[in-house]
Design a protein around this motif. Structure first.
Motif, PDB file in Angstrom:
ATOM      1  N   UNK A  84       0.776  -1.116   0.022  1.00 10.55           N
ATOM      2  CA  UNK A  84       0.034   0.185   0.129  1.00 10.55           C
ATOM      3  C   UNK A  84       0.864   1.191   0.043  1.00 10.55           C
ATOM      4  N   UNK A  85       0.836   1.837  -1.014  1.00 14.45           N
ATOM      5  CA  UNK A  85       1.697   3.035  -1.433  1.00 14.45           C
ATOM      6  C   UNK A  85       1.003   4.423  -1.070  1.00 14.45           C
ATOM      7  N   UNK A  86       1.246   4.985   0.070  1.00 13.96           N
ATOM      8  CA  UNK A  86       0.531   6.416   0.360  1.00 13.96           C
ATOM      9  C   UNK A  86       1.513   7.477   0.174  1.00 13.96           C
ATOM     10  N   UNK A  87       2.682   7.392   0.275  1.00  8.33           N
ATOM     11  CA  UNK A  87       3.916   8.689   0.214  1.00  8.33           C
ATOM     12  C   UNK A  87       4.931   8.143  -0.758  1.00  8.33           C
ATOM     13  N   UNK A  88       5.345   9.215  -1.306  1.00  9.20           N
ATOM     14  CA  UNK A  88       6.951   9.303  -2.084  1.00  9.20           C
ATOM     15  C   UNK A  88       7.652  10.260  -1.523  1.00  9.20           C
ATOM     16  N   UNK A  89       8.666   9.872  -1.091  1.00 11.16           N
ATOM     17  CA  UNK A  89       9.957  10.969  -0.312  1.00 11.16           C
ATOM     18  C   UNK A  89      11.216  11.026  -1.555  1.00 11.16           C
ATOM     19  N   UNK A  90      11.315  12.155  -1.829  1.00 15.20           N
ATOM     20  CA  UNK A  90      12.671  12.551  -2.632  1.00 15.20           C
ATOM     21  C   UNK A  90      13.592  13.266  -1.515  1.00 15.20           C
ATOM     22  N   UNK A  91      14.775  13.316  -1.556  1.00 16.66           N
ATOM     23  CA  UNK A  91      15.739  13.789  -0.550  1.00 16.66           C
ATOM     24  C   UNK A  91      16.537  14.757  -1.410  1.00 16.66           C
ATOM     25  N   UNK A  92      16.452  16.313  -0.995  1.00 15.50           N
ATOM     26  CA  UNK A  92      17.121  17.099  -1.559  1.00 15.50           C
ATOM     27  C   UNK A  92      18.758  16.941  -1.432  1.00 15.50           C
ATOM     28  N   UNK A  93      19.564  17.414  -2.066  1.00 14.18           N
ATOM     29  CA  UNK A  93      21.142  17.344  -1.876  1.00 14.18           C
ATOM     30  C   UNK A  93      21.788  18.788  -1.709  1.00 14.18           C
ATOM     31  N   UNK A  94      22.779  18.865  -2.366  1.00 19.84           N
ATOM     32  CA  UNK A  94      23.468  20.152  -1.990  1.00 19.84           C
ATOM     33  C   UNK A  94      23.035  21.610  -2.430  1.00 19.84           C
ATOM     34  N   UNK A  95      22.079  21.322  -3.314  1.00 22.57           N
ATOM     35  CA  UNK A  95      21.322  22.481  -3.500  1.00 22.57           C
ATOM     36  C   UNK A  95      19.992  22.902  -3.365  1.00 22.57           C
ATOM     37  N   UNK A  96      19.451  23.859  -2.567  1.00 23.28           N
ATOM     38  CA  UNK A  96      18.107  23.981  -2.085  1.00 23.28           C
ATOM     39  C   UNK A  96      17.570  24.497  -3.484  1.00 23.28           C
ATOM     40  N   UNK A  97      16.000  24.197  -3.099  1.00 23.76           N
ATOM     41  CA  UNK A  97      15.001  24.947  -4.307  1.00 23.76           C
ATOM     42  C   UNK A  97      15.118  26.338  -4.042  1.00 23.76           C
ATOM     43  N   UNK A  98      15.006  27.200  -5.104  1.00 22.12           N
ATOM     44  CA  UNK A  98      14.756  28.723  -5.103  1.00 22.12           C
ATOM     45  C   UNK A  98      13.373  29.198  -5.756  1.00 22.12           C
ATOM     46  N   UNK A  99      12.742  30.051  -5.270  1.00 23.31           N
ATOM     47  CA  UNK A  99      11.474  30.677  -6.040  1.00 23.31           C
ATOM     48  C   UNK A  99      10.795  29.396  -6.417  1.00 23.31           C
ATOM     49  N   UNK A 100      10.118  28.656  -5.564  1.00 25.05           N
ATOM     50  CA  UNK A 100       9.479  27.378  -5.787  1.00 25.05           C
ATOM     51  C   UNK A 100       8.136  27.761  -6.323  1.00 25.05           C
ATOM     52  N   UNK A 101       7.491  27.181  -7.207  1.00 23.54           N
ATOM     53  CA  UNK A 101       5.969  27.668  -7.774  1.00 23.54           C
ATOM     54  C   UNK A 101       5.224  26.477  -7.646  1.00 23.54           C
ATOM     55  N   UNK A 102       5.709  25.025  -8.035  1.00 28.36           N
ATOM     56  CA  UNK A 102       5.038  23.911  -8.160  1.00 28.36           C
ATOM     57  C   UNK A 102       6.019  22.759  -7.573  1.00 28.36           C
ATOM     58  N   UNK A 103       5.479  21.888  -6.835  1.00 23.13           N
ATOM     59  CA  UNK A 103       6.051  20.775  -6.356  1.00 23.13           C
ATOM     60  C   UNK A 103       5.124  19.510  -6.301  1.00 23.13           C
ATOM     61  N   UNK A 104       5.237  18.644  -7.378  1.00 22.71           N
ATOM     62  CA  UNK A 104       4.385  17.630  -7.250  1.00 22.71           C
ATOM     63  C   UNK A 104       5.063  16.163  -7.088  1.00 22.71           C
ATOM     64  N   UNK A 105       4.598  15.222  -6.754  1.00 17.46           N
ATOM     65  CA  UNK A 105       5.060  13.580  -7.061  1.00 17.46           C
ATOM     66  C   UNK A 105       3.577  13.030  -7.537  1.00 17.46           C
ATOM     67  N   UNK A 106       4.182  11.708  -8.275  1.00 20.54           N
ATOM     68  CA  UNK A 106       3.146  10.937  -8.677  1.00 20.54           C
ATOM     69  C   UNK A 106       3.948   9.388  -8.855  1.00 20.54           C
ATOM     70  N   UNK A 107       2.825   8.771  -8.944  1.00 17.44           N
ATOM     71  CA  UNK A 107       3.057   7.235  -9.057  1.00 17.44           C
ATOM     72  C   UNK A 107       2.437   6.650 -10.293  1.00 17.44           C
TER      73      UNK A 107
END
Length: 188
Positions: free
Chosen positions: A63-86
């Motif tokens: 049962x998959x409820x969440x997807x997790x991604x891990x940022x590395x050395x560069x942070x996001x800047x001026x983010x407008x949209x962030x989505x994940x999908x299966x």
């Protein structure tokens, strides 16, 4: 000679690392991962508004409820949209997360995306976990590099598709392009 050629062991044992990646104690917290949590580095996800999808082996009954991604050395800047999908192996959308819009994403930070509809896996095999970020600076992700498939039946470990993706995941992974950078994804 066996049906498995020169291999004399149990195929499930040989492929076991696919199912135990990053799982020091699988009895504690259910999760599936596409990579072990060692040997990872800073990899580019995709350009702004482009979806990056990675192959993820899931088991019948998961049962998959969440997807997790891990940022590395560069942070996001001026983010407008962030989505994940299966997505299914055929590239059909199964579920997507809500848009995290301008929510900050610092360097070296795990971000979990809850799927709008948890997915019960009915057939073991390869699925695709996808991430699309629209931003002035797309965060880099913890991951590794992979080779392009060369045997019949192999799939891309990582691929990009689409452009101008915002709050809604595409219904299919259309015209995927091989991507050498393979981000880590953890499904829970």
């Amino acid at each position: 000679m066996t049906v498995l050629g020169a291999y004399r062991g149990l195929v499930r044992d040989d492929l076991g690392w696919l199912n135990t990646a990053g799982r020091p104690d699988p009895a504690e917290t259910f999760h599936r991962a596409n990579l072990p949590r060692v040997g990872l580095d800073d990899v580019a996800a995709a350009a702004t508004g482009v979806m990056c999808s990675v192959a993820l082996y899931l088991h019948d009954g998961d049962l998959i409820s969440n997807l997790t991604f891990v940022s590395a050395g560069t942070a996001g800047g001026t983010l407008t949209n962030q989505i994940a999908a299966l997505y299914s192996r055929t590239g059909a959308l199964l579920a997507q997360s809500a848009d995290k819009t301008s929510e900050a994403w610092a360097a070296d930070t795990a971000k979990t995306f809850a799927l709008a509809t948890p997915q019960r896996i009915t057939k073991s095999g390869i699925y695709y976990a996808a991430l699309a970020v629209a931003a002035s600076t797309v965060p880099t992700l913890a991951g590794t590099v992979g080779a392009k498939p060369f045997l019949a039946g192999e799939v891309n470990l990582s691929q990009t598709s689409g452009s101008g993706i915002g709050a809604t995941a595409p219904a299919t992974i259309a015209t995927p392009a091989f991507k050498r950078a393979v981000p880590l994804v953890i499904a829970t």
